[in-house]
Design a protein around this motif. Structure first.
Motif, PDB file in Angstrom:
ATOM      1  N   MET A 189       3.577   4.758   8.848  1.00 48.48           N
ATOM      2  CA  MET A 189       3.853   4.283   7.498  1.00 48.48           C
ATOM      3  C   MET A 189       4.460   2.887   7.521  1.00 48.48           C
ATOM      4  O   MET A 189       4.043   2.003   6.769  1.00 48.48           O
ATOM      5  CB  MET A 189       4.781   5.269   6.780  1.00 48.48           C
ATOM      6  CG  MET A 189       5.113   4.899   5.352  1.00 48.48           C
ATOM      7  SD  MET A 189       6.240   6.060   4.541  1.00 48.48           S
ATOM      8  CE  MET A 189       7.778   5.678   5.378  1.00 48.48           C
ATOM      9  N   ARG A 190       5.453   2.696   8.399  1.00 44.39           N
ATOM     10  CA  ARG A 190       6.127   1.392   8.417  1.00 44.39           C
ATOM     11  C   ARG A 190       5.191   0.258   8.819  1.00 44.39           C
ATOM     12  O   ARG A 190       5.455  -0.899   8.514  1.00 44.39           O
ATOM     13  CB  ARG A 190       7.310   1.438   9.391  1.00 44.39           C
ATOM     14  CG  ARG A 190       8.538   2.199   8.887  1.00 44.39           C
ATOM     15  CD  ARG A 190       9.709   1.824   9.763  1.00 44.39           C
ATOM     16  NE  ARG A 190      10.912   2.592   9.568  1.00 44.39           N
ATOM     17  CZ  ARG A 190      11.900   2.270   8.719  1.00 44.39           C
ATOM     18  NH1 ARG A 190      11.764   1.233   7.930  1.00 44.39           N
ATOM     19  NH2 ARG A 190      12.991   3.004   8.667  1.00 44.39           N
ATOM     20  N   GLY A 191       4.123   0.574   9.513  1.00 45.53           N
ATOM     21  CA  GLY A 191       3.194  -0.467   9.938  1.00 45.53           C
ATOM     22  C   GLY A 191       2.199  -0.884   8.883  1.00 45.53           C
ATOM     23  O   GLY A 191       1.435  -1.828   9.097  1.00 45.53           O
ATOM     24  N   ALA A 192       2.190  -0.213   7.738  1.00 47.66           N
ATOM     25  CA  ALA A 192       1.192  -0.493   6.702  1.00 47.66           C
ATOM     26  C   ALA A 192       1.641  -1.612   5.771  1.00 47.66           C
ATOM     27  O   ALA A 192       2.808  -1.689   5.392  1.00 47.66           O
ATOM     28  CB  ALA A 192       0.917   0.766   5.893  1.00 47.66           C
ATOM     29  N   GLY A 193       0.698  -2.457   5.399  1.00 44.26           N
ATOM     30  CA  GLY A 193       0.967  -3.490   4.406  1.00 44.26           C
ATOM     31  C   GLY A 193       0.379  -3.151   3.055  1.00 44.26           C
ATOM     32  O   GLY A 193       0.754  -3.738   2.033  1.00 44.26           O
ATOM     33  N   LEU A 194      -0.564  -2.203   3.047  1.00 47.52           N
ATOM     34  CA  LEU A 194      -1.225  -1.772   1.825  1.00 47.52           C
ATOM     35  C   LEU A 194      -1.170  -0.250   1.735  1.00 47.52           C
ATOM     36  O   LEU A 194      -1.068   0.441   2.747  1.00 47.52           O
ATOM     37  CB  LEU A 194      -2.685  -2.221   1.801  1.00 47.52           C
ATOM     38  CG  LEU A 194      -2.973  -3.712   1.788  1.00 47.52           C
ATOM     39  CD1 LEU A 194      -4.474  -3.956   1.975  1.00 47.52           C
ATOM     40  CD2 LEU A 194      -2.490  -4.355   0.496  1.00 47.52           C
ATOM     41  N   ALA A 195      -1.268   0.249   0.510  1.00 44.00           N
ATOM     42  CA  ALA A 195      -1.342   1.689   0.290  1.00 44.00           C
ATOM     43  C   ALA A 195      -2.156   1.939  -0.964  1.00 44.00           C
ATOM     44  O   ALA A 195      -2.260   1.079  -1.850  1.00 44.00           O
ATOM     45  CB  ALA A 195       0.051   2.298   0.146  1.00 44.00           C
ATOM     46  N   ALA A 196      -2.753   3.117  -1.038  1.00 41.53           N
ATOM     47  CA  ALA A 196      -3.396   3.565  -2.268  1.00 41.53           C
ATOM     48  C   ALA A 196      -2.337   4.269  -3.103  1.00 41.53           C
ATOM     49  O   ALA A 196      -1.678   5.199  -2.638  1.00 41.53           O
ATOM     50  CB  ALA A 196      -4.550   4.513  -1.960  1.00 41.53           C
ATOM     51  N   LEU A 197      -2.165   3.794  -4.330  1.00 42.65           N
ATOM     52  CA  LEU A 197      -1.166   4.340  -5.249  1.00 42.65           C
ATOM     53  C   LEU A 197      -1.860   5.204  -6.289  1.00 42.65           C
ATOM     54  O   LEU A 197      -2.819   4.759  -6.929  1.00 42.65           O
ATOM     55  CB  LEU A 197      -0.406   3.204  -5.932  1.00 42.65           C
ATOM     56  CG  LEU A 197       0.496   3.591  -7.111  1.00 42.65           C
ATOM     57  CD1 LEU A 197       1.689   4.420  -6.626  1.00 42.65           C
ATOM     58  CD2 LEU A 197       0.977   2.333  -7.845  1.00 42.65           C
ATOM     59  N   SER A 198      -1.381   6.423  -6.461  1.00 45.21           N
ATOM     60  CA  SER A 198      -1.950   7.313  -7.467  1.00 45.21           C
ATOM     61  C   SER A 198      -0.903   7.590  -8.537  1.00 45.21           C
ATOM     62  O   SER A 198       0.225   7.983  -8.231  1.00 45.21           O
ATOM     63  CB  SER A 198      -2.399   8.635  -6.827  1.00 45.21           C
ATOM     64  OG  SER A 198      -2.981   9.475  -7.796  1.00 45.21           O
ATOM     65  N   THR A 199      -1.293   7.336  -9.793  1.00 45.55           N
ATOM     66  CA  THR A 199      -0.455   7.640 -10.947  1.00 45.55           C
ATOM     67  C   THR A 199      -1.273   8.464 -11.929  1.00 45.55           C
ATOM     68  O   THR A 199      -2.475   8.650 -11.741  1.00 45.55           O
ATOM     69  CB  THR A 199       0.051   6.347 -11.625  1.00 45.55           C
ATOM     70  OG1 THR A 199      -1.083   5.530 -11.993  1.00 45.55           O
ATOM     71  CG2 THR A 199       0.946   5.545 -10.690  1.00 45.55           C
ATOM     72  N   ALA A 200      -0.641   8.947 -12.995  1.00 45.64           N
ATOM     73  CA  ALA A 200      -1.325   9.802 -13.966  1.00 45.64           C
ATOM     74  C   ALA A 200      -1.493   9.077 -15.294  1.00 45.64           C
ATOM     75  O   ALA A 200      -0.517   8.607 -15.888  1.00 45.64           O
ATOM     76  CB  ALA A 200      -0.552  11.097 -14.178  1.00 45.64           C
TER      77      ALA A 200
END
Length: 259
Positions: free
Chosen positions: A1-12
């Motif tokens: 996780m700490r190595g990531a610069g991007l993430a997929a964000l899920s909201t409703a």
């Protein structure tokens, strides 16, 4: 996780968030995925820089529950054999100066718009996470399994000075960290910069490329950080291709040991 610069964000989504031809569309409650840049507090708490104009931020204002997918499968011939982590938590607006500073150090390009009035930093209060480490290696993690117990005050206070010193005086050590310890290419002439240090390791950046170097123990104060970084430099120099036996430079000057 700490190595990531991007993430997929899920909201409703809420029903009144989406309109088609001036009429509200029946999409209330649907998950809405988007791509976001991510940074982390020293304890591992995910940090986001979001605009109130974005749909995901409007969703968070009504329902702060979010999901973040961190993908560690890049470059694998069989991506589903690689690691990924789904983090569940609540996104909360943060006024902590350290959060903004850590985000901008990790993503310096965001400084172009971070000062706009519609942008704010959000900290994700993690509740649990789902880890898939490969085929058959699946488990749920509680918050205590994923995050450190707290932010070490001494290291947090010294982080800025450590980064300034390493970036100003020890470019060669940073290059060794990235190329030898993190396995990044040595061909690019651009220098590496240290963008963060936390109890688990340190973060490096070269243009748009990131690298993570993990420590072999928890580092919680400046002196331990100095000793650990010096040890990593020696290790990297000894393992560098074509290196001769010898002692590596200590990546902290003797005058800095009391500071």
């Amino acid at each position: 996780m700490r190595g990531a610069g991007l993430a997929a964000l899920s909201t409703a989504f809420r029903a009144d968030d989406v309109q088609q031809d001036g009429r509200s569309a029946d999409r209330g409650g649907w998950p809405y995925p988007s791509l976001v840049q991510v940074a982390f507090d020293l304890d591992g708490t995910p940090l986001l820089l979001l605009s109130t104009l974005a749909d995901h931020t409007k969703n968070i204002a009504r329902d702060p529950r979010v999901g973040l997918l961190f993908d560690g499968t890049a470059g694998l011939a069989e991506p589903l054999s690689g690691p990924r982590l789904s983090v569940l938590g609540r996104a909360e607006r943060s006024e902590e100066p350290r959060h903004r500073a850590r985000f901008l150090a990790r993503h310096p390009g965001a400084a172009l718009y971070a000062g706009f009035t519609d942008f704010s930093v959000y900290a994700v209060a993690v509740e649990r996470a789902h880890l898939v480490a490969g085929f058959g290696r699946v488990r749920w993690l509680d918050r205590a399994d994923l995050l450190l117990r707290g932010v070490p005050a001494a290291l947090a206070e010294a982080e800025g000075a450590i980064l300034d010193h390493m970036n100003a005086d020890h470019a060669d050590a940073l290059r060794l960290y990235a190329t030898v310890l993190a396995g990044r290419s040595a061909e690019d002439a651009e220098p590496w910069a240290m963008t963060g240090i936390d109890p688990d390791g340190c973060d490096l950046r070269r243009s748009g490329e990131m690298a993570r170097v993990d420590f072999d123990h928890s580092v919680e104060n400046p002196e331990d950080a100095r000793v650990t970084l010096a040890g990593l430099a020696r290790q990297a120099r000894q393992n560098a291709p074509g290196s001769a036996p010898g002692v590596a430079d200590d990546p902290v000057d003797s005058d800095d040991r009391d500071g």
